[in-house]
Scaffold this motif. Structure first.
Motif, mmCIF file in Angstrom:
data_model
loop_
_atom_site.group_PDB
_atom_site.id
_atom_site.type_symbol
_atom_site.label_atom_id
_atom_site.label_comp_id
_atom_site.label_asym_id
_atom_site.label_seq_id
_atom_site.Cartn_x
_atom_site.Cartn_y
_atom_site.Cartn_z
ATOM 1 N N GLU A 293 -1.174 -2.984 -15.216
ATOM 2 C CA GLU A 293 -0.193 -2.794 -14.138
ATOM 3 C C GLU A 293 -0.848 -2.015 -12.990
ATOM 4 O OE1 GLU A 293 2.738 -3.890 -13.681
ATOM 5 O OE2 GLU A 293 3.504 -4.497 -15.645
ATOM 6 N N ILE A 294 -1.545 -0.959 -13.358
ATOM 7 C CA ILE A 294 -2.182 -0.118 -12.338
ATOM 8 C C ILE A 294 -3.240 -0.912 -11.563
ATOM 9 C CG2 ILE A 294 -3.729 1.874 -12.020
ATOM 10 C CD1 ILE A 294 -2.111 3.276 -14.287
ATOM 11 N N ILE A 295 -4.055 -1.675 -12.299
ATOM 12 C CA ILE A 295 -5.105 -2.464 -11.634
ATOM 13 C C ILE A 295 -4.470 -3.442 -10.627
ATOM 14 C CG2 ILE A 295 -6.842 -4.280 -12.021
ATOM 15 C CD1 ILE A 295 -7.563 -2.837 -14.652
ATOM 16 N N ASN A 296 -3.421 -4.107 -11.053
ATOM 17 C CA ASN A 296 -2.765 -5.062 -10.135
ATOM 18 C C ASN A 296 -2.173 -4.381 -8.913
ATOM 19 O OD1 ASN A 296 -3.163 -7.729 -11.165
ATOM 20 N ND2 ASN A 296 -2.030 -7.065 -12.972
ATOM 21 N N ARG A 297 -1.613 -3.187 -9.117
ATOM 22 C CA ARG A 297 -1.053 -2.424 -7.982
ATOM 23 C C ARG A 297 -2.163 -1.998 -7.009
ATOM 24 N NH1 ARG A 297 4.722 -1.521 -7.567
ATOM 25 N NH2 ARG A 297 5.438 -2.478 -9.484
ATOM 26 N N ILE A 298 -3.306 -1.607 -7.581
ATOM 27 C CA ILE A 298 -4.433 -1.197 -6.723
ATOM 28 C C ILE A 298 -4.887 -2.387 -5.875
ATOM 29 C CG2 ILE A 298 -6.859 -0.440 -6.717
ATOM 30 C CD1 ILE A 298 -6.170 1.134 -9.329
ATOM 31 N N TRP A 299 -4.998 -3.544 -6.516
ATOM 32 C CA TRP A 299 -5.450 -4.731 -5.776
ATOM 33 C C TRP A 299 -4.469 -5.075 -4.656
ATOM 34 C CZ3 TRP A 299 -7.168 -7.992 -10.656
ATOM 35 C CH2 TRP A 299 -8.445 -7.571 -11.040
ATOM 36 N N LYS A 300 -3.187 -4.978 -4.954
ATOM 37 C CA LYS A 300 -2.168 -5.305 -3.953
ATOM 38 C C LYS A 300 -2.246 -4.307 -2.791
ATOM 39 C CE LYS A 300 2.812 -6.235 -3.758
ATOM 40 N NZ LYS A 300 3.464 -5.017 -3.283
ATOM 41 N N PHE A 301 -2.348 -3.026 -3.153
ATOM 42 C CA PHE A 301 -2.431 -1.961 -2.143
ATOM 43 C C PHE A 301 -3.655 -2.178 -1.242
ATOM 44 C CE2 PHE A 301 -4.030 2.343 -0.959
ATOM 45 C CZ PHE A 301 -2.934 2.794 -0.238
ATOM 46 N N ARG A 302 -4.752 -2.542 -1.859
ATOM 47 C CA ARG A 302 -5.986 -2.746 -1.073
ATOM 48 C C ARG A 302 -5.842 -3.954 -0.144
ATOM 49 N NH1 ARG A 302 -10.340 -2.652 -4.979
ATOM 50 N NH2 ARG A 302 -10.590 -4.907 -4.935
ATOM 51 N N ARG A 303 -5.266 -5.017 -0.673
ATOM 52 C CA ARG A 303 -5.029 -6.222 0.148
ATOM 53 C C ARG A 303 -4.158 -5.885 1.349
ATOM 54 N NH1 ARG A 303 -4.039 -9.173 -4.379
ATOM 55 N NH2 ARG A 303 -1.783 -8.984 -4.083
ATOM 56 N N GLU A 304 -3.108 -5.121 1.097
ATOM 57 C CA GLU A 304 -2.125 -4.875 2.159
ATOM 58 C C GLU A 304 -2.576 -3.832 3.181
ATOM 59 O OE1 GLU A 304 1.732 -6.091 -0.544
ATOM 60 O OE2 GLU A 304 1.463 -4.009 0.008
ATOM 61 N N THR A 305 -3.334 -2.832 2.719
ATOM 62 C CA THR A 305 -3.701 -1.738 3.631
ATOM 63 C C THR A 305 -5.145 -1.844 4.135
ATOM 64 O OG1 THR A 305 -4.520 -0.353 1.842
ATOM 65 C CG2 THR A 305 -2.178 -0.112 2.430
ATOM 66 N N GLY A 306 -5.963 -2.572 3.389
ATOM 67 C CA GLY A 306 -7.380 -2.639 3.754
ATOM 68 C C GLY A 306 -8.134 -1.349 3.435
ATOM 69 N N LEU A 307 -7.476 -0.417 2.745
ATOM 70 C CA LEU A 307 -8.160 0.854 2.434
ATOM 71 C C LEU A 307 -9.156 0.655 1.274
ATOM 72 C CD1 LEU A 307 -5.199 3.421 2.688
ATOM 73 C CD2 LEU A 307 -6.943 2.892 4.393
ATOM 74 N N PRO A 308 -10.305 1.335 1.357
ATOM 75 C CA PRO A 308 -11.361 1.115 0.354
ATOM 76 C C PRO A 308 -11.122 1.900 -0.942
ATOM 77 C CG PRO A 308 -12.114 2.653 2.025
ATOM 78 C CD PRO A 308 -10.715 2.277 2.412
ATOM 79 N N VAL A 309 -10.125 1.505 -1.698
ATOM 80 C CA VAL A 309 -9.803 2.157 -2.974
ATOM 81 C C VAL A 309 -10.159 1.203 -4.093
ATOM 82 C CG1 VAL A 309 -7.975 3.301 -4.278
ATOM 83 C CG2 VAL A 309 -7.712 2.917 -1.829
ATOM 84 N N CYS A 310 -10.800 1.694 -5.129
ATOM 85 C CA CYS A 310 -11.072 0.807 -6.262
ATOM 86 C C CYS A 310 -10.884 1.556 -7.567
ATOM 87 C CB CYS A 310 -12.464 0.205 -6.176
ATOM 88 S SG CYS A 310 -13.814 1.371 -6.391
ATOM 89 N N PHE A 311 -10.977 0.801 -8.660
ATOM 90 C CA PHE A 311 -10.796 1.441 -9.958
ATOM 91 C C PHE A 311 -12.054 1.292 -10.786
ATOM 92 C CE2 PHE A 311 -9.975 -2.981 -10.944
ATOM 93 C CZ PHE A 311 -10.591 -3.127 -12.170
ATOM 94 N N THR A 312 -12.212 2.202 -11.746
ATOM 95 C CA THR A 312 -13.132 1.943 -12.839
ATOM 96 C C THR A 312 -12.469 2.449 -14.118
ATOM 97 O OG1 THR A 312 -15.393 2.046 -13.645
ATOM 98 C CG2 THR A 312 -14.557 4.056 -12.609
ATOM 99 N N LEU A 313 -13.056 2.032 -15.233
ATOM 100 C CA LEU A 313 -12.512 2.389 -16.544
ATOM 101 C C LEU A 313 -13.645 2.940 -17.375
ATOM 102 C CD1 LEU A 313 -10.828 -1.098 -17.194
ATOM 103 C CD2 LEU A 313 -9.640 0.948 -16.363
ATOM 104 N N ASP A 314 -13.358 3.881 -18.267
ATOM 105 C CA ASP A 314 -14.368 4.183 -19.280
ATOM 106 C C ASP A 314 -13.900 3.541 -20.574
ATOM 107 O OD1 ASP A 314 -12.469 5.984 -20.022
ATOM 108 O OD2 ASP A 314 -13.559 7.744 -19.287
#
Ligand code: PMV
Length: 360
Positions: A293-314
């Motif tokens: 859910e979080i990953i999908n929200r990040i992708w949507k947020f990035r698409r909509e705002t163009g802000l350079p936010v990304c995720f990583t996982l351990d």
């Protein structure tokens, strides 16, 4: 080129009866992931990480000279209280490093350790813990041989930390640390972590890592088991080659400040790590529904705002949100508005790039 034997000391010129040292060491988050290892704790592929700042272990090492009776002698305290279940890991570590620290059996140690991050937050304390203990032990070695150079001190601290817990070698010194021999990183070694040897673009200065706590407590499959499953994994060789090539690419992005490129490598590495878990035999999944859910929200947020936010996982369900300092306010608002709902008890930790172990 460094060899294991470079870390075996000759006789110590000084004697030291008793005293104490205290060091903190941070956690780190890999951008290109280490997954797969062989004895003695050597990586199957090179990795690179950001060192964190506030998520750390603080360890005080008290030492007192004793008659060497052929055994290790130590007490282990966690937040000031005896913690018997941590002792076997330390004992195993002492056994592994004894050849490099021949004074170990001649002292009784009291190791008093605490973490700045909440207990069982799902953040592994093995990297920060082993790094903090290793730097303390190097301080004792330096007291026994004051001529040890700074370079040797830090290299050996990272070398020892690696023998405690692989990725711990990236928690010792430097903001961006490479572990594992790589053709494009001068000085890189499988034996210890080295500071990224190029100037990192200013856009990565004070880079932020907000850790969204999706799942707390013990992981279902340990990273030790995960690493082992890479032996005989059908995609292992391709994965190891890919890590080499991703390290080349991320090196260029870190130097040029190409955030778009950086994001595509970091997210691909995170998903590849979990893809390796899902295609191991036996297979397993450490992500949870809220991770996705979080990953999908990040992708949507990035698409909509163009802000350079990304995720990583351990190797777990938590999500690390990585972003530059100049977008902190907008991203924190996004976290509060949209992501907190997917965090266990609404908890997340704000961290950023740090520089490694610190002496008190
Ligand atoms: O150091 P270990 O054995 O806990 O392995 C760490 C593995 C990952 O966190 C998944 C990747 C990495 O490079 O840190």
């Amino acid at each position: 080129m460094s060899k294991d034997t470079d870390f075996i000391p000759s006789d110590y010129p000084e004697t030291v009866a008793s005293g104490s040292f205290e060091w903190s060491a941070p956690s780190n988050i890999a951008l290109v992931k280490y997954w797969g290892k062989f004895e003695p704790q050597l990586p199957a592929n090179p990795s690179v990480s950001f060192t964190l700042d506030t998520c750390k272990t603080v360890t005080k090492l008290e030492y007192k000279k004793r008659l060497n009776d052929g055994n290790f002698s130590f007490d282990l305290l966690f937040e000031g209280q005896p913690k018997e279940d941590f002792k076997p890991k330390i004992l195993k570590f002492f056994e592994r490093v004894e050849i490099y620290l021949p004074f170990l059996k001649a002292y009784h140690f009291t190791i008093d350790t605490r973490n700045t991050f909440p207990h069982s937050s799902g953040i592994a304390s093995s990297a920060s813990g082993m790094a903090a203990l290793s730097v303390n032990l190097m301080s004792l070695e330096k007291a026994l041989d004051p001529k040890i150079s700074d370079d040797h001190f830090w290299k050996k601290a990272s070398f020892l930390a690696r023998l405690g817990s692989g990725s711990a070698c990236r928690s010792v010194k430097g903001e961006v640390v490479v572990w594992g021999k790589h053709a494009g990183i001068p000085g890189s070694s499988d034996l210890f972590g080295v500071e990224f040897p190029f100037d990192v673009h200013p856009d990565f200065r004070n880079f932020q890592d907000t850790i969204l706590l999706v799942e707390k407590g013990q992981k279902e499959v340990s990273s030790t088991v995960g690493h082992e499953l890479m032996a005989g994994h059908p995609f292992a060789e391709t994965r190891f080659e890919q890590a080499h090539s991703n390290l080349d690419k991320i090196r260029n992005a870190l130097v040029s400040g190409d955030l778009e490129h950086f994001i595509s490598i970091v997210e691909s590495e995170a998903l590849t790590l979990h893809a390796m878990m899902m295609t191991s035999n036996p297979y397993f999944i450490l992500m949870k529904p809220n991770t996705l859910e979080i990953i999908n929200r990040i992708w949507k947020f990035r698409r909509e705002t163009g802000l350079p936010v990304c995720f990583t996982l351990d190797a777990g369900a938590n999500v690390h949100l990585l972003y530059p300092e100049n977008v902190v306010e907008k991203v924190l608002q996004f976290i509060k508005d949209e992501l907190v709902a997917y965090c266990k008890n609404g908890e997340y930790l704000c961290d950023r790039i740090g520089s490694g172990a610190q002496n008190f």
